[in-house]
Design a protein around this motif. Structure first.
Motif, PDB file in Angstrom:
ATOM      1  N   LEU A   1      47.506  77.031 140.118  1.00 49.90           N
ATOM      2  CA  LEU A   1      48.006  78.395 139.978  1.00 49.90           C
ATOM      3  C   LEU A   1      49.046  78.489 138.872  1.00 49.90           C
ATOM      4  O   LEU A   1      49.053  79.443 138.083  1.00 49.90           O
ATOM      5  CB  LEU A   1      48.604  78.881 141.305  1.00 49.90           C
ATOM      6  N   THR A   2      49.930  77.497 138.802  1.00 43.19           N
ATOM      7  CA  THR A   2      50.953  77.482 137.752  1.00 43.19           C
ATOM      8  C   THR A   2      50.307  77.367 136.378  1.00 43.19           C
ATOM      9  O   THR A   2      50.690  78.070 135.425  1.00 43.19           O
ATOM     10  CB  THR A   2      51.931  76.318 137.969  1.00 43.19           C
ATOM     11  N   GLU A   3      49.302  76.497 136.248  1.00 42.05           N
ATOM     12  CA  GLU A   3      48.626  76.327 134.961  1.00 42.05           C
ATOM     13  C   GLU A   3      47.864  77.581 134.565  1.00 42.05           C
ATOM     14  O   GLU A   3      47.820  77.956 133.385  1.00 42.05           O
ATOM     15  CB  GLU A   3      47.673  75.132 135.039  1.00 42.05           C
ATOM     16  N   PHE A   4      47.267  78.259 135.547  1.00 41.82           N
ATOM     17  CA  PHE A   4      46.531  79.490 135.246  1.00 41.82           C
ATOM     18  C   PHE A   4      47.489  80.584 134.767  1.00 41.82           C
ATOM     19  O   PHE A   4      47.173  81.340 133.841  1.00 41.82           O
ATOM     20  CB  PHE A   4      45.749  79.953 136.472  1.00 41.82           C
ATOM     21  N   LEU A   5      48.660  80.666 135.382  1.00 41.27           N
ATOM     22  CA  LEU A   5      49.650  81.632 134.936  1.00 41.27           C
ATOM     23  C   LEU A   5      50.101  81.306 133.506  1.00 41.27           C
ATOM     24  O   LEU A   5      50.258  82.200 132.662  1.00 41.27           O
ATOM     25  CB  LEU A   5      50.855  81.639 135.879  1.00 41.27           C
ATOM     26  N   ARG A   6      50.274  80.031 133.204  1.00 46.63           N
ATOM     27  CA  ARG A   6      50.660  79.626 131.851  1.00 46.63           C
ATOM     28  C   ARG A   6      49.610  80.055 130.837  1.00 46.63           C
ATOM     29  O   ARG A   6      49.947  80.586 129.774  1.00 46.63           O
ATOM     30  CB  ARG A   6      50.847  78.108 131.802  1.00 46.63           C
ATOM     31  N   GLU A   7      48.334  79.848 131.191  1.00 48.50           N
ATOM     32  CA  GLU A   7      47.253  80.239 130.286  1.00 48.50           C
ATOM     33  C   GLU A   7      47.257  81.746 130.032  1.00 48.50           C
ATOM     34  O   GLU A   7      47.072  82.201 128.889  1.00 48.50           O
ATOM     35  CB  GLU A   7      45.906  79.808 130.868  1.00 48.50           C
ATOM     36  N   GLN A   8      47.470  82.523 131.078  1.00 50.60           N
ATOM     37  CA  GLN A   8      47.504  83.970 130.919  1.00 50.60           C
ATOM     38  C   GLN A   8      48.668  84.404 130.030  1.00 50.60           C
ATOM     39  O   GLN A   8      48.530  85.292 129.178  1.00 50.60           O
ATOM     40  CB  GLN A   8      47.639  84.654 132.285  1.00 50.60           C
ATOM     41  N   MET A   9      49.809  83.777 130.237  1.00 46.83           N
ATOM     42  CA  MET A   9      50.986  84.117 129.422  1.00 46.83           C
ATOM     43  C   MET A   9      50.755  83.772 127.952  1.00 46.83           C
ATOM     44  O   MET A   9      51.141  84.526 127.051  1.00 46.83           O
ATOM     45  CB  MET A   9      52.218  83.399 129.969  1.00 46.83           C
ATOM     46  N   GLN A  10      50.100  82.635 127.707  1.00 47.71           N
ATOM     47  CA  GLN A  10      49.818  82.239 126.332  1.00 47.71           C
ATOM     48  C   GLN A  10      48.843  83.204 125.666  1.00 47.71           C
ATOM     49  O   GLN A  10      49.000  83.547 124.486  1.00 47.71           O
ATOM     50  CB  GLN A  10      49.267  80.806 126.298  1.00 47.71           C
ATOM     51  N   ARG A  11      47.821  83.653 126.425  1.00 50.25           N
ATOM     52  CA  ARG A  11      46.867  84.616 125.877  1.00 50.25           C
ATOM     53  C   ARG A  11      47.544  85.937 125.529  1.00 50.25           C
ATOM     54  O   ARG A  11      47.133  86.644 124.610  1.00 50.25           O
ATOM     55  CB  ARG A  11      45.724  84.859 126.867  1.00 50.25           C
ATOM     56  N   ASN A  12      48.572  86.273 126.302  1.00 53.46           N
ATOM     57  CA  ASN A  12      49.289  87.527 126.081  1.00 53.46           C
ATOM     58  C   ASN A  12      50.503  87.359 125.176  1.00 53.46           C
ATOM     59  O   ASN A  12      51.361  88.238 125.111  1.00 53.46           O
ATOM     60  CB  ASN A  12      49.716  88.122 127.431  1.00 53.46           C
ATOM     61  N   ASN A  13      50.558  86.210 124.491  1.00 51.45           N
ATOM     62  CA  ASN A  13      51.635  85.928 123.520  1.00 51.45           C
ATOM     63  C   ASN A  13      53.028  86.001 124.141  1.00 51.45           C
ATOM     64  O   ASN A  13      53.981  86.481 123.516  1.00 51.45           O
ATOM     65  CB  ASN A  13      51.544  86.891 122.332  1.00 51.45           C
ATOM     66  N   ILE A  14      53.136  85.543 125.381  1.00 50.87           N
ATOM     67  CA  ILE A  14      54.438  85.432 126.036  1.00 50.87           C
ATOM     68  C   ILE A  14      54.917  84.000 125.832  1.00 50.87           C
ATOM     69  O   ILE A  14      54.321  83.053 126.346  1.00 50.87           O
ATOM     70  CB  ILE A  14      54.344  85.767 127.539  1.00 50.87           C
ATOM     71  N   ASN A  15      55.936  83.836 125.042  1.00 53.98           N
ATOM     72  CA  ASN A  15      56.391  82.501 124.649  1.00 53.98           C
ATOM     73  C   ASN A  15      57.376  81.916 125.664  1.00 53.98           C
ATOM     74  O   ASN A  15      58.268  82.609 126.150  1.00 53.98           O
ATOM     75  CB  ASN A  15      57.043  82.562 123.273  1.00 53.98           C
ATOM     76  N   PHE A  16      57.199  80.636 125.959  1.00 51.80           N
ATOM     77  CA  PHE A  16      58.106  79.908 126.849  1.00 51.80           C
ATOM     78  C   PHE A  16      58.019  78.433 126.490  1.00 51.80           C
ATOM     79  O   PHE A  16      57.088  77.994 125.800  1.00 51.80           O
ATOM     80  CB  PHE A  16      57.744  80.142 128.318  1.00 51.80           C
ATOM     81  N   ARG A  17      58.971  77.658 126.952  1.00 56.60           N
ATOM     82  CA  ARG A  17      59.068  76.266 126.510  1.00 56.60           C
ATOM     83  C   ARG A  17      58.506  75.236 127.492  1.00 56.60           C
ATOM     84  O   ARG A  17      58.110  74.161 127.076  1.00 56.60           O
ATOM     85  CB  ARG A  17      60.532  75.916 126.203  1.00 56.60           C
TER      86      ARG A  17
ATOM     87  N   LEU B   1      56.529  74.121 131.526  1.00 50.98           N
ATOM     88  CA  LEU B   1      55.743  74.502 132.701  1.00 50.98           C
ATOM     89  C   LEU B   1      56.654  74.942 133.840  1.00 50.98           C
ATOM     90  O   LEU B   1      56.254  75.726 134.704  1.00 50.98           O
ATOM     91  CB  LEU B   1      54.872  73.320 133.147  1.00 50.98           C
ATOM     92  N   TYR B   2      57.877  74.453 133.833  1.00 47.58           N
ATOM     93  CA  TYR B   2      58.847  74.848 134.861  1.00 47.58           C
ATOM     94  C   TYR B   2      59.093  76.356 134.823  1.00 47.58           C
ATOM     95  O   TYR B   2      59.252  76.994 135.862  1.00 47.58           O
ATOM     96  CB  TYR B   2      60.166  74.098 134.656  1.00 47.58           C
ATOM     97  N   THR B   3      59.091  76.930 133.611  1.00 47.78           N
ATOM     98  CA  THR B   3      59.280  78.377 133.497  1.00 47.78           C
ATOM     99  C   THR B   3      58.137  79.131 134.171  1.00 47.78           C
ATOM    100  O   THR B   3      58.357  80.091 134.917  1.00 47.78           O
ATOM    101  CB  THR B   3      59.370  78.783 132.014  1.00 47.78           C
ATOM    102  N   ALA B   4      56.901  78.679 133.923  1.00 55.81           N
ATOM    103  CA  ALA B   4      55.745  79.323 134.555  1.00 55.81           C
ATOM    104  C   ALA B   4      55.814  79.167 136.071  1.00 55.81           C
ATOM    105  O   ALA B   4      55.488  80.104 136.818  1.00 55.81           O
ATOM    106  CB  ALA B   4      54.457  78.710 134.016  1.00 55.81           C
ATOM    107  N   ARG B   5      56.240  78.006 136.529  1.00 59.62           N
ATOM    108  CA  ARG B   5      56.358  77.791 137.973  1.00 59.62           C
ATOM    109  C   ARG B   5      57.413  78.726 138.578  1.00 59.62           C
ATOM    110  O   ARG B   5      57.200  79.301 139.649  1.00 59.62           O
ATOM    111  CB  ARG B   5      56.730  76.335 138.252  1.00 59.62           C
ATOM    112  N   THR B   6      58.533  78.883 137.897  1.00 60.21           N
ATOM    113  CA  THR B   6      59.583  79.782 138.389  1.00 60.21           C
ATOM    114  C   THR B   6      59.090  81.216 138.479  1.00 60.21           C
ATOM    115  O   THR B   6      59.331  81.922 139.470  1.00 60.21           O
ATOM    116  CB  THR B   6      60.812  79.701 137.480  1.00 60.21           C
TER     117      THR B   6
END
Length: 469
Positions: free
Chosen positions: A284-300, A302-307
C-alpha cells in the motif's frame, strides 16, 4: 494507616485470644465469590455504615487491607470481599476487563478461577515476576516488560534482522542479545514471551518441519543465553487475546502479506486453512508512492509516503461512488513540507479489496475472509456455528478508517445469510501494538510462568515434549 490499625486492634483487644493466629497467606484464600456479612462486631467501627467502612479499607490499599484480615474473623470477612479486590485489580497495571478475561479464559487450568478468590488472584499477580515481551512483527519489532503500560521501545524491521523462512541460530542469538542490551536487563533475570508472525501456513509435513526448525533455532538461542523460561505464541493468537477473545478469525495485515487465520479456543485451525493475500502494508505504501510520483508530488523518502498513508488515507465505503467525489486533504510532514492528496487517499486502501489496481494478481481481502468463513462453516468443529463470525483486525494498516465497515459490507454481499448473519469486524484493540498487549495479558497472569512456558530442562528433554506452536 497506623491510626486505623491501632483503632482496629483496640476494638478487638478483649477478643484477641479467640482469634486464630495465622500468617496472612493462610487467610487470603476465602472460598468462592460470594462473601457473607461480617460474622461478628467490628468494634468501634460498628458506629459507621458498612459502606463507609468499605471505602476506608479501599483507601488503605491492598497491602494494609491484607494485614487487617489477620485481626479477627469480622475484619477478615470484610476485607475478603471480592468487590474490594476487583477495585484493587482495576488500579493495578491493566483494566479490569482485561484482567477478568485473562484470569477466566487464558488459564491453563479451568478450575483456577473457581477455587481462587480475587484477593488471592491479586496477591499472585503481584508476585508474578513479569516477563520480557518481544513482538517480532514482520515490520518493526516491539519490546518491553509485561509490567509496563506499553512497549518501551521498537526498532529496525524484524524481517531484515532475522529471516524466519530460513532460521539461523546465530541471527536469533544476535537479535535477542540486542533486545536485552537495549532493555538493560540480564537474559537470566526473567522469562520471555515471544510473538512471531505466522509462517508455513499449511498443515503439511513440510510446513510442520519448517515450524519445528524455527522453534529449534529460537529455543536453542534463548536457552543458551540462560533465559529461564520461554513462551512462544503466534502473532494472530495474541491479537485475538488482546481483543479479549479466544475464538474467531484474525486478519493480520502484515508488512508484506495479509493472513486470514481461523482460531478456535486459542489454537490455529490449520486443518481449516489459513488464507493468504499477497498484499501487506508495504504494498500500500509503495502504491501510494507510485501515485504521488505520477502526479508530480515530490518527496525524498518512503517514510514520507508511509506517514501520509497512515495520516490521510482511508477505505471507501463504495469505491465507485468515491471516485466521483472531490476529497482533498493536506498534511505537513516534518522536514518535507506540506502535501495534499485527493483520490490517492482512498485508492491506496482499495488495493486490499482490488489488488489488481496495484498490479498484484491475488484474491481480495474480503474474498479471503469469506472463503475462510465458508470452510469453518462447512467443517463444523463444534455445535457452535458462530465462533468464526468475529473477525479481529491486526496490524498498523488495519487502522485505516473505514476498513471495519467496508469489510462487513463486502462479507454480507459475498456470503449467504446463514453464514453472514451476526458477523462482526473488530478493529485492532491497541493499534500496531495489539500483539504486544496480547502477550502482556499472558505475562501478567497469576499462574505465569509455570503453566505457559517451556523451561530449559524441558526443552533439553524435547523428544518427550510436544512443543505446540
Amino acid at each position: 494507616m497506623a491510626m486505623l490499625l491501632k483503632k482496629v486492634w483496640e476494638s478487638v483487644t478483649n477478643r484477641r485470644s479467640s482469634c486464630p493466629s495465622s500468617h496472612v497467606d493462610s487467610v487470603i484464600s476465602p472460598p468462592g465469590y460470594t462473601k457473607s456479612p461480617p460474622p461478628s462486631s467490628l468494634g468501634a467501627f460498628d458506629r459507621l455504615p458498612i459502606d463507609v467502612v468499605f471505602q476506608i479499607v479501599k483507601l488503605v490499599g491492598p497491602k494494609d487491607a491484607a494485614r487487617l484480615s489477620v485481626v479477627c474473623k469480622s475484619w477478615r470477612s470484610l476485607v475478603s470481599d471480592d468487590r474490594l479486590w476487583i477495585y484493587f485489580l482495576q488500579s493495578y497495571h491493566d483494566t479490569w476487563n482485561s484482567v477478568f478475561f485473562a484470569e477466566t479464559n487464558l488459564q491453563k487450568f479451568s478450575s483456577h478461577i473457581a477455587k481462587s478468590s480475587f484477593m488471592r488472584i491479586y496477591r499472585q499477580r503481584v508476585q508474578v515476576p513479569g516477563a520480557v515481551i518481544v513482538d517480532g512483527g514482520s515490520g518493526y519489532y516491539k519490546f518491553g516488560w509485561s509490567k509496563y503500560a506499553c512497549p518501551s521501545g521498537r526498532s529496525a524491521t524484524f524481517s531484515e534482522f532475522v529471516n524466519i523462512e530460513f532460521p539461523s541460530y546465530f541471527r536469533f542469538r544476535n537479535f535477542f542479545a540486542t533486545i536485552y542490551s537495549r532493555m538493560q536487563v540480564k537474559a537470566s533475570a526473567q522469562p520471555i514471551v515471544l510473538s512471531l508472525p505466522l509462517r508455513n501456513y499449511d498443515d503439511t509435513e513440510s510446513a510442520r518441519a519448517s515450524r519445528r526448525q524455527l522453534k529449534e533455532a529460537i529455543y536453542t538461542a534463548l536457552f543458551d543465553m540462560d533465559v529461564p523460561a520461554v513462551c512462544a505464541v503466534n502473532q494472530a493468537t495474541l491479537a485475538l487475546y488482546a481483543a479479549q477473545r479466544t475464538s474467531g478469525i484474525v486478519v493480520n495485515i502484515g508488512f508484506q502479506v495479509t493472513s486470514v487465520v481461523p482460531i478456535l479456543h486459542g489454537k490455529v485451525m490449520r486443518t481449516v486453512g489459513v488464507e493468504v493475500v499477497d498484499v501487506g502494508g508495504l504494498k500500500l505504501t509503495e502504491f501510494l508512492r507510485e501515485q504521488m510520483q505520477r502526479n508530480n508530488i515530490n518527496f525524498r523518502s518512503l517514510y514520507t509516503a508511509r506517514t501520509l498513508k497512515e495520516k490521510l488515507c482511508y477505505i471507501a465505503a463504495d469505491y465507485e461512488v468515491e471516485l466521483s467525489k472531490d476529497t482533498p486533504a493536506s498534511l505537513e510532514v516534518p522536514g518535507e513540507g506540506w502535501f495534499t492528496l485527493s483520490k490517492e487517499r482512498f485508492t491506496t486502501g482499495e488495493v486490499l479489496f482490488q489488488p489488481h489496481i496495484a498490479g498484484v494478481h491475488t484474491k481480495g481481502l474480503h474474498e479471503a475472509v469469506a472463503l475462510c468463513m465458508d470452510h469453518c462453516h462447512a467443517i463444523g468443529f463444534t455445535g457452535d456455528d458462530t465462533w468464526f463470525k468475529t473477525v479481529v483486525l491486526s496490524g498498523g494498516t488495519a487502522l485505516l478508517p473505514g476498513l471495519v465497515g467496508r469489510l462487513e459490507k463486502e462479507l454480507h454481499g459475498l456470503l449467504p445469510s446463514s453464514i453472514s448473519k451476526g458477523i462482526r469486524v473488530v478493529s485492532p484493540a491497541y493499534g500496531a501494538d495489539t500483539a504486544w498487549f496480547g502477550a502482556k495479558l499472558i505475562g501478567n497472569l497469576s499462574t505465569f510462568p509455570e503453566s505457559w512456558c517451556v523451561t530449559n530442562k524441558q526443552f533439553r528433554r524435547k523428544p518427550r515434549l510436544n512443543l505446540v506452536w
